[in-house]
Design a protein around this motif. Structure first.
Motif, PDB file in Angstrom:
ATOM      1  N   VAL A  19       0.845  -1.195   0.000  1.00 18.10           N
ATOM      2  CA  VAL A  19       0.000   0.000   0.000  1.00 18.10           C
ATOM      3  C   VAL A  19       0.879   1.242   0.000  1.00 18.10           C
ATOM      4  O   VAL A  19       1.825   1.351   0.799  1.00 18.10           O
ATOM      5  CB  VAL A  19      -0.939  -0.003   1.217  1.00 18.10           C
ATOM      6  CG1 VAL A  19      -1.740   1.295   1.284  1.00 18.10           C
ATOM      7  CG2 VAL A  19      -1.889  -1.203   1.163  1.00 18.10           C
ATOM      8  N   VAL A  55      -0.499  -8.016   3.262  1.00 17.76           N
ATOM      9  CA  VAL A  55      -0.465  -6.611   2.848  1.00 17.76           C
ATOM     10  C   VAL A  55       0.602  -5.898   3.665  1.00 17.76           C
ATOM     11  O   VAL A  55       0.625  -6.006   4.896  1.00 17.76           O
ATOM     12  CB  VAL A  55      -1.830  -5.919   3.070  1.00 17.76           C
ATOM     13  CG1 VAL A  55      -1.764  -4.477   2.548  1.00 17.76           C
ATOM     14  CG2 VAL A  55      -2.943  -6.675   2.373  1.00 17.76           C
ATOM     15  N   TYR A  59      -7.450  -0.644   3.648  1.00 21.58           N
ATOM     16  CA  TYR A  59      -7.355  -2.098   3.849  1.00 21.58           C
ATOM     17  C   TYR A  59      -8.729  -2.753   3.737  1.00 21.58           C
ATOM     18  O   TYR A  59      -8.846  -3.876   3.216  1.00 21.58           O
ATOM     19  CB  TYR A  59      -6.687  -2.381   5.197  1.00 21.58           C
ATOM     20  CG  TYR A  59      -5.301  -1.796   5.262  1.00 21.58           C
ATOM     21  CD1 TYR A  59      -4.207  -2.471   4.724  1.00 21.58           C
ATOM     22  CD2 TYR A  59      -5.075  -0.527   5.801  1.00 21.58           C
ATOM     23  CE1 TYR A  59      -2.935  -1.910   4.729  1.00 21.58           C
ATOM     24  CE2 TYR A  59      -3.802   0.036   5.820  1.00 21.58           C
ATOM     25  CZ  TYR A  59      -2.737  -0.655   5.279  1.00 21.58           C
ATOM     26  OH  TYR A  59      -1.484  -0.088   5.285  1.00 21.58           O
ATOM     27  N   ARG A 101      -9.610  -5.720   1.186  1.00 18.01           N
ATOM     28  CA  ARG A 101     -10.120  -6.982   1.734  1.00 18.01           C
ATOM     29  C   ARG A 101     -11.553  -7.286   1.294  1.00 18.01           C
ATOM     30  O   ARG A 101     -11.917  -8.459   1.135  1.00 18.01           O
ATOM     31  CB  ARG A 101     -10.079  -6.942   3.270  1.00 18.01           C
ATOM     32  CG  ARG A 101      -8.699  -6.791   3.886  1.00 18.01           C
ATOM     33  CD  ARG A 101      -7.806  -7.954   3.607  1.00 18.01           C
ATOM     34  NE  ARG A 101      -6.551  -7.874   4.375  1.00 18.01           N
ATOM     35  CZ  ARG A 101      -5.472  -8.556   4.082  1.00 18.01           C
ATOM     36  NH1 ARG A 101      -5.459  -9.376   3.035  1.00 18.01           N
ATOM     37  NH2 ARG A 101      -4.374  -8.437   4.817  1.00 18.01           N
ATOM     38  N   SER A 131      -1.707   4.426   3.439  1.00 18.13           N
ATOM     39  CA  SER A 131      -1.023   3.351   4.165  1.00 18.13           C
ATOM     40  C   SER A 131      -1.430   3.280   5.632  1.00 18.13           C
ATOM     41  O   SER A 131      -1.243   2.242   6.277  1.00 18.13           O
ATOM     42  CB  SER A 131       0.490   3.530   4.071  1.00 18.13           C
ATOM     43  OG  SER A 131       0.858   4.817   4.561  1.00 18.13           O
ATOM     44  N   GLY A 133      -4.633  -2.055   9.533  1.00 20.03           N
ATOM     45  CA  GLY A 133      -4.867  -3.283   8.779  1.00 20.03           C
ATOM     46  C   GLY A 133      -3.679  -3.816   8.020  1.00 20.03           C
ATOM     47  O   GLY A 133      -3.775  -4.866   7.386  1.00 20.03           O
ATOM     48  N   ALA A 134      -2.541  -3.120   8.058  1.00 20.35           N
ATOM     49  CA  ALA A 134      -1.341  -3.663   7.423  1.00 20.35           C
ATOM     50  C   ALA A 134      -0.862  -4.883   8.196  1.00 20.35           C
ATOM     51  O   ALA A 134      -0.854  -4.876   9.424  1.00 20.35           O
ATOM     52  CB  ALA A 134      -0.240  -2.609   7.382  1.00 20.35           C
ATOM     53  N   THR A 186       2.970  -2.103   4.119  1.00 22.48           N
ATOM     54  CA  THR A 186       3.056  -0.693   3.781  1.00 22.48           C
ATOM     55  C   THR A 186       4.245  -0.441   2.880  1.00 22.48           C
ATOM     56  O   THR A 186       5.198  -1.225   2.848  1.00 22.48           O
ATOM     57  CB  THR A 186       3.247   0.169   5.040  1.00 22.48           C
ATOM     58  OG1 THR A 186       4.553  -0.079   5.586  1.00 22.48           O
ATOM     59  CG2 THR A 186       2.187  -0.122   6.088  1.00 22.48           C
TER      60      THR A 186
END
Length: 405
Positions: free
Chosen positions: A294, A328, A315, A319, A309, A356-357, A330
């Motif tokens: 991202v 995933v 995210y 998803r 990011s 969510g990374a 950053t």
């Protein structure tokens, strides 16, 4: 031909904690007949690793018993404490001119991955990366940017690789062969992840921030050549990363130098996001076979106070709409002013992991303990969700080929 995979069992006592992880150390393809038992940090071949495999035993009904695959990720994750789990979610920069320093970073922090930037090759020579791996309780992902053209890392060792835009003048089959050969050479020196291919859709001049890093300004062409590259890279035994979600190809500037804006999400969905729509998610050719990076982008209709990011909606988009369930990460949080002008390193870590990374990437050499301390605090106070943390760690371990999800 399939590359080998070794079964590895590590069980040791460190301070007041016991580490007991069943690890399938993947180099690609099939499971080898023998294993390696790691005592401390020194691999010792078992008897079975030096002998021919015994004939398969017949199971009930007369069918030959199949060799066991890698373990389930759930058991590996549950065997880790909080600090170990959070460390798996960091990929940090090391100085390629200082192999001993790189090993020390891994030994002291037990990070999940290291990133090798620049063009120094000392760390890639004389089996130095093997010493880095010996310092790890869990095998480390060794990442580079090796796209070709202006962005490549091993050309001093093995020769030049053309840019994406130049590769798009070849056939997809030729690009697959180029990628397979390059991945094998990366693997030969100990690199396991390549943060490529770039799937940005761009008509920027060649030397612009994306420019000739993009295969084309046509989404279908980008999709075709990114798939060709990704398949060859996988065949060569290296894990790849599509980037820069949700689309850096029409950016207003360079996130290394400051904040960057791109067209609105509605506009990106018409063009820039088409390669993701076609390549990842159930039923698409790279489903379960690649990661996604991202970018640090300001996207009208998606981001508000933070770049993409660090924005949970980014995210969620990947998803849900694109149904991507893989790893995933950053873009670089440590040396890009789009991030560092606004946040400290520890703050950006917790923001990325809580958004969510699965992996926070730092290209520069930095102190790891403050990052882990901040992440631990965020985990304890609920900023980082515990169940989500376990899922992220499982994705990291699976992307390394150590277990299956």
């Amino acid at each position: 031909m399939h590359a080998r995979r070794h079964a590895v069992i590590r069980s040791e006592r460190r301070g007041n904690r016991t580490i007991g992880l069943a690890v399938a150390l993947v180099v690609g393809g099939a499971l080898a007949a023998g294993g390696v038992v790691l005592t401390g940090n020194n691999p010792t071949p078992t008897a079975s690793s030096t002998q021919a495999p015994a004939p398969a035993q017949a199971a009930v009904g007369g069918a030959p018993e199949q060799p066991a695959g890698p373990p389930d990720c759930t058991g590996m994750v549950s065997g880790m404490d909080d600090r170990q789990k959070l460390a798996q979610r960091l990929m940090v920069g090391v100085d390629a001119a200082d192999p001993a320093g790189a090993a020390a970073i891994v030994r002291d922090s037990q990070v999940g991955g290291i990133f090798i930037g620049g063009n120094d090759t000392a760390l890639l020579r004389d089996d130095n990366l093997a010493d880095v791996q010996k310092a790890a309780d869990v095998p480390v992902a060794v990442g580079v940017d090796d796209e070709g053209g202006r962005v490549q890392r091993i050309d001093d060792l093995v020769g030049d690789l053309p840019s994406a835009r130049a590769m798009a003048k070849k056939t997809p089959e030729q690009v697959t062969e180029l990628a397979r050969d390059r991945a094998q050479k990366l693997r030969d020196v100990g690199i396991t992840w390549n943060l490529a291919p770039d799937v940005d859709v761009s008509d920027q001049p060649s030397n612009d921030v994306i420019g000739d890093r993009s295969f084309s300004d046509d989404p279908a062409t980008v999709t075709k050549y990114a798939l060709a590259w990704a398949e060859g890279q996988e065949q060569g035994g290296v894990y790849g990363m599509l980037k820069h979600f949700p689309g850096h190809g029409r950016s207003s500037g360079d996130s290394h130098k400051g904040e960057v804006s791109v067209p609105s999400l509605a506009e990106l969905e018409k063009t820039d996001l088409k390669p993701y729509e076609s390549l990842v998610g159930p039923g698409n050719p790279l489903d379960g076979r690649t990661g996604v990076m991202v970018g640090h982008l300001d996207v009208p209709g998606l981001t508000t106070d933070v770049p993409s990011s660090l924005e949970p909606a980014t995210y969620q988009l990947l998803r849900t709409k694109y149904r991507f369930d893989g790893l995933v990460m950053t873009d670089d949080l440590g040396a890009m002013k789009a991030i560092t002008d606004r946040f400290g390193l520890a703050a950006s870590t917790t923001k990325a992991l809580s958004a969510g990374a699965d992996v926070a990437l730092f290209s520069n050499v930095t102190q790891v303990s403050p990052l882990l301390d901040a992440a631990q605090k965020a985990l304890d106070d609920g900023t980082i969700d515990r169940a989500g943390n376990d899922t992220a760690v499982a994705r990291v371990l699976a992307a390394k080929g150590l277990c299956r999800r």
